[in-house]
Design a protein around this motif. Structure first.
Motif, PDB file in Angstrom:
ATOM      1  N   ASN A  80       0.815  -1.215   0.000  1.00 19.36           N
ATOM      2  CA  ASN A  80       0.000   0.000   0.000  1.00 19.36           C
ATOM      3  C   ASN A  80       0.845   1.260   0.000  1.00 19.36           C
ATOM      4  OD1 ASN A  80      -3.114  -0.308   0.310  1.00 19.36           O
ATOM      5  ND2 ASN A  80      -2.255  -2.013   1.442  1.00 19.36           N
ATOM      6  N   GLU A  81       1.897   1.259   0.799  1.00 19.11           N
ATOM      7  CA  GLU A  81       2.767   2.434   0.857  1.00 19.11           C
ATOM      8  C   GLU A  81       3.428   2.684  -0.495  1.00 19.11           C
ATOM      9  OE1 GLU A  81       6.717   4.167   3.187  1.00 19.11           O
ATOM     10  OE2 GLU A  81       5.712   2.365   3.925  1.00 19.11           O
ATOM     11  N   LEU A  82       3.936   1.628  -1.114  1.00 16.97           N
ATOM     12  CA  LEU A  82       4.598   1.766  -2.410  1.00 16.97           C
ATOM     13  C   LEU A  82       3.603   2.203  -3.485  1.00 16.97           C
ATOM     14  CD1 LEU A  82       6.907  -1.406  -2.418  1.00 16.97           C
ATOM     15  CD2 LEU A  82       7.533   0.950  -1.876  1.00 16.97           C
ATOM     16  N   LEU A  83       2.396   1.665  -3.440  1.00 21.52           N
ATOM     17  CA  LEU A  83       1.388   1.993  -4.448  1.00 21.52           C
ATOM     18  C   LEU A  83       0.989   3.467  -4.356  1.00 21.52           C
ATOM     19  CD1 LEU A  83      -0.338   0.690  -6.688  1.00 21.52           C
ATOM     20  CD2 LEU A  83      -2.114   0.329  -4.970  1.00 21.52           C
ATOM     21  N   VAL A  84       0.777   3.953  -3.144  1.00 18.23           N
ATOM     22  CA  VAL A  84       0.386   5.357  -2.961  1.00 18.23           C
ATOM     23  C   VAL A  84       1.506   6.289  -3.394  1.00 18.23           C
ATOM     24  CG1 VAL A  84      -0.218   7.117  -1.253  1.00 18.23           C
ATOM     25  CG2 VAL A  84      -1.275   4.862  -1.132  1.00 18.23           C
ATOM     26  N   ASN A  85       2.730   5.981  -2.964  1.00 17.72           N
ATOM     27  CA  ASN A  85       3.868   6.827  -3.345  1.00 17.72           C
ATOM     28  C   ASN A  85       4.046   6.877  -4.857  1.00 17.72           C
ATOM     29  OD1 ASN A  85       5.911   7.917  -1.112  1.00 17.72           O
ATOM     30  ND2 ASN A  85       4.933   6.093  -0.310  1.00 17.72           N
ATOM     31  N   GLN A  86       3.987   5.714  -5.498  1.00 19.83           N
ATOM     32  CA  GLN A  86       4.229   5.678  -6.938  1.00 19.83           C
ATOM     33  C   GLN A  86       3.086   6.301  -7.726  1.00 19.83           C
ATOM     34  OE1 GLN A  86       7.015   5.195  -8.124  1.00 19.83           O
ATOM     35  NE2 GLN A  86       6.638   5.090 -10.326  1.00 19.83           N
ATOM     36  N   HIS A  87       1.882   6.295  -7.174  1.00 21.23           N
ATOM     37  CA  HIS A  87       0.748   6.923  -7.852  1.00 21.23           C
ATOM     38  C   HIS A  87       1.055   8.387  -8.178  1.00 21.23           C
ATOM     39  CE1 HIS A  87      -3.406   8.308  -8.625  1.00 21.23           C
ATOM     40  NE2 HIS A  87      -3.022   9.375  -7.937  1.00 21.23           N
ATOM     41  N   PHE A  88       1.596   9.106  -7.197  1.00 13.83           N
ATOM     42  CA  PHE A  88       1.839  10.537  -7.394  1.00 13.83           C
ATOM     43  C   PHE A  88       2.974  10.802  -8.382  1.00 13.83           C
ATOM     44  CE2 PHE A  88      -0.445  10.548  -3.332  1.00 13.83           C
ATOM     45  CZ  PHE A  88      -1.418  11.491  -3.632  1.00 13.83           C
ATOM     46  N   VAL A  89       3.905   9.851  -8.474  1.00 14.12           N
ATOM     47  CA  VAL A  89       4.956   9.978  -9.484  1.00 14.12           C
ATOM     48  C   VAL A  89       4.369   9.672 -10.862  1.00 14.12           C
ATOM     49  CG1 VAL A  89       7.163   9.055 -10.307  1.00 14.12           C
ATOM     50  CG2 VAL A  89       6.772   9.357  -7.846  1.00 14.12           C
ATOM     51  N   ARG A  90       3.626   8.570 -10.929  1.00 15.39           N
ATOM     52  CA  ARG A  90       3.074   8.106 -12.214  1.00 15.39           C
ATOM     53  C   ARG A  90       2.163   9.146 -12.869  1.00 15.39           C
ATOM     54  NH1 ARG A  90       1.248   7.606 -16.288  1.00 15.39           N
ATOM     55  NH2 ARG A  90       0.498   5.776 -17.440  1.00 15.39           N
ATOM     56  N   TYR A  91       1.387   9.860 -12.074  1.00 16.81           N
ATOM     57  CA  TYR A  91       0.443  10.814 -12.650  1.00 16.81           C
ATOM     58  C   TYR A  91       0.904  12.264 -12.515  1.00 16.81           C
ATOM     59  CZ  TYR A  91      -2.447   6.754 -13.275  1.00 16.81           C
ATOM     60  OH  TYR A  91      -2.902   5.519 -13.681  1.00 16.81           O
ATOM     61  N   SER A  92       2.203  12.434 -12.312  1.00 12.07           N
ATOM     62  CA  SER A  92       2.784  13.773 -12.373  1.00 12.07           C
ATOM     63  C   SER A  92       2.786  14.241 -13.826  1.00 12.07           C
ATOM     64  CB  SER A  92       4.222  13.753 -11.844  1.00 12.07           C
ATOM     65  OG  SER A  92       4.912  14.925 -12.212  1.00 12.07           O
ATOM     66  N   THR A  93       2.630  15.531 -14.038  1.00  7.87           N
ATOM     67  CA  THR A  93       2.656  16.064 -15.410  1.00  7.87           C
ATOM     68  C   THR A  93       4.027  15.905 -16.046  1.00  7.87           C
ATOM     69  OG1 THR A  93       3.130  18.277 -14.519  1.00  7.87           O
ATOM     70  CG2 THR A  93       0.820  17.729 -14.954  1.00  7.87           C
ATOM     71  N   LYS A  94       5.058  15.654 -15.212  1.00  5.87           N
ATOM     72  CA  LYS A  94       6.419  15.494 -15.724  1.00  5.87           C
ATOM     73  C   LYS A  94       6.781  14.029 -15.974  1.00  5.87           C
ATOM     74  CE  LYS A  94       8.207  19.460 -13.098  1.00  5.87           C
ATOM     75  NZ  LYS A  94       9.223  19.874 -12.096  1.00  5.87           N
ATOM     76  N   TYR A  95       5.871  13.120 -15.658  1.00  3.63           N
ATOM     77  CA  TYR A  95       6.224  11.698 -15.690  1.00  3.63           C
ATOM     78  C   TYR A  95       6.580  11.190 -17.085  1.00  3.63           C
ATOM     79  CZ  TYR A  95       5.932   6.652 -15.417  1.00  3.63           C
ATOM     80  OH  TYR A  95       6.216   5.317 -15.515  1.00  3.63           O
ATOM     81  N   SER A  96       7.616  10.370 -17.121  1.00  2.00           N
ATOM     82  CA  SER A  96       7.934   9.600 -18.326  1.00  2.00           C
ATOM     83  C   SER A  96       8.581   8.298 -17.860  1.00  2.00           C
ATOM     84  CB  SER A  96       8.879  10.375 -19.254  1.00  2.00           C
ATOM     85  OG  SER A  96      10.082  10.697 -18.603  1.00  2.00           O
ATOM     86  N   TYR A  97       8.258   7.227 -18.519  1.00  4.64           N
ATOM     87  CA  TYR A  97       8.753   5.903 -18.138  1.00  4.64           C
ATOM     88  C   TYR A  97      10.272   5.841 -18.284  1.00  4.64           C
ATOM     89  CZ  TYR A  97       9.666   0.889 -18.445  1.00  4.64           C
ATOM     90  OH  TYR A  97      10.173  -0.376 -18.254  1.00  4.64           O
ATOM     91  N   SER A  98      10.934   5.120 -17.348  1.00  7.74           N
ATOM     92  CA  SER A  98      12.383   4.944 -17.469  1.00  7.74           C
ATOM     93  C   SER A  98      12.797   3.530 -17.056  1.00  7.74           C
ATOM     94  CB  SER A  98      13.139   5.966 -16.601  1.00  7.74           C
ATOM     95  OG  SER A  98      13.256   5.539 -15.272  1.00  7.74           O
TER      96      SER A  98
END
Length: 264
Positions: A80-98
């Protein structure tokens, strides 16, 4: 053609824990709400408004729907902690896969799930976790494996510095098209481990090559090591509890057999 896995998944108990998320750059706007004046004084209330088209609740619901089975609490809290943290990275306007982030996430996941009761379920949870973030779990594993192989074959920090993955991240960062996450820091560290470049200065060189702040990278690595330590302690405690219950059960059975023998 990739066949999308049907994740027979874990109950709503999976998301019953909603850990606080601190230190993350949320894609939020602060809104000022003016309530009714009381005694001719109005209070300005600062409310955080989530502007993401996909909310944390959406991501968590997607995960739970795809994996609706209970996950042991030792792992469910971390998931749950990892999912919540990564959600905000994934849906950032700056996000791009790496690929670097994929290597970091796969490394974290595999270490966190060491000792999980079922390898099959562990693989399903991984797929459902990644898909809940609208990413491809097969690509994530594949890219992580390729970068790990490259790091192993590098044989030193100089060869690692030549990796196009680092240059790509730096370029995206300079163009303001890169959202940093702790998985990037862990990916850097894992590259150094695999490449045999363990000297302290090596991490600074890699961070600089990727355009990442060393202070931030070190902070996230410390947080990651702390998470692993807590999980290890929790596993040890669970093991002790199981062993104690096993002994108590054996003692009860022995007493019952002795009582039966006495009355026979």
């Amino acid at each position: 053609q990739r066949t999308k896995m049907s994740c027979v998944s874990a109950s709503a108990a999976t998301c019953r824990v909603a850990p606080a998320v601190r230190g993350q750059r949320f894609n939020k706007r602060v809104a000022t709400v003016a309530p009714r004046a009381h005694n001719r004084r109005a209070l300005a209330i600062q409310a955080a408004v989530d502007l993401n088209a996909v909310t944390v609740a959406d991501t968590k619901r997607k995960f739970v729907e795809s994996y609706p089975f209970p996950i042991p609490s030792i792992w469910s809290v971390a998931v749950n902690e990892l999912l919540v943290n990564q959600h905000f990275v994934r849906y950032s306007t700056k996000y791009s896969y790496s690929k670097l982030s994929s290597l970091g996430f796969v490394s974290v996941y595999d270490q966190l799930f060491e000792g999980f009761p079922s390898d099959e379920e562990k693989a399903k949870i991984f797929d459902c976790f990644v898909e809940a973030l609208d990413e491809d779990p097969e690509k994530c594993r594949k890219d992580a494996a390729e970068l790990a192989k490259l790091a192993k074959e590098a044989g030193g920090v100089d060869a690692l510095l030549a990796s196009p993955v680092l240059a790509d991240i730096k370029s995206k960062g300079e163009a303001n098209k890169f959202a940093y996450s702790r998985y990037d820091a862990i990916g850097l560290f894992r590259m150094l481990e695999l490449g045999g470049a363990t000297e302290p200065a090596a991490l600074e060189k890699l961070a600089d090559a990727a355009g990442l702040q060393l202070k931030k990278v070190n902070g996230d690595l410390s947080m990651y090591k702390g998470l692993l330590s807590k999980l290890a302690a929790a596993k040890e405690l669970q093991k002790e509890i199981f062993e104690r219950e096993k002994r108590k059960t054996a003692e009860r059975l022995a007493k019952k057999e002795a009582a039966n023998d006495a009355t026979a």
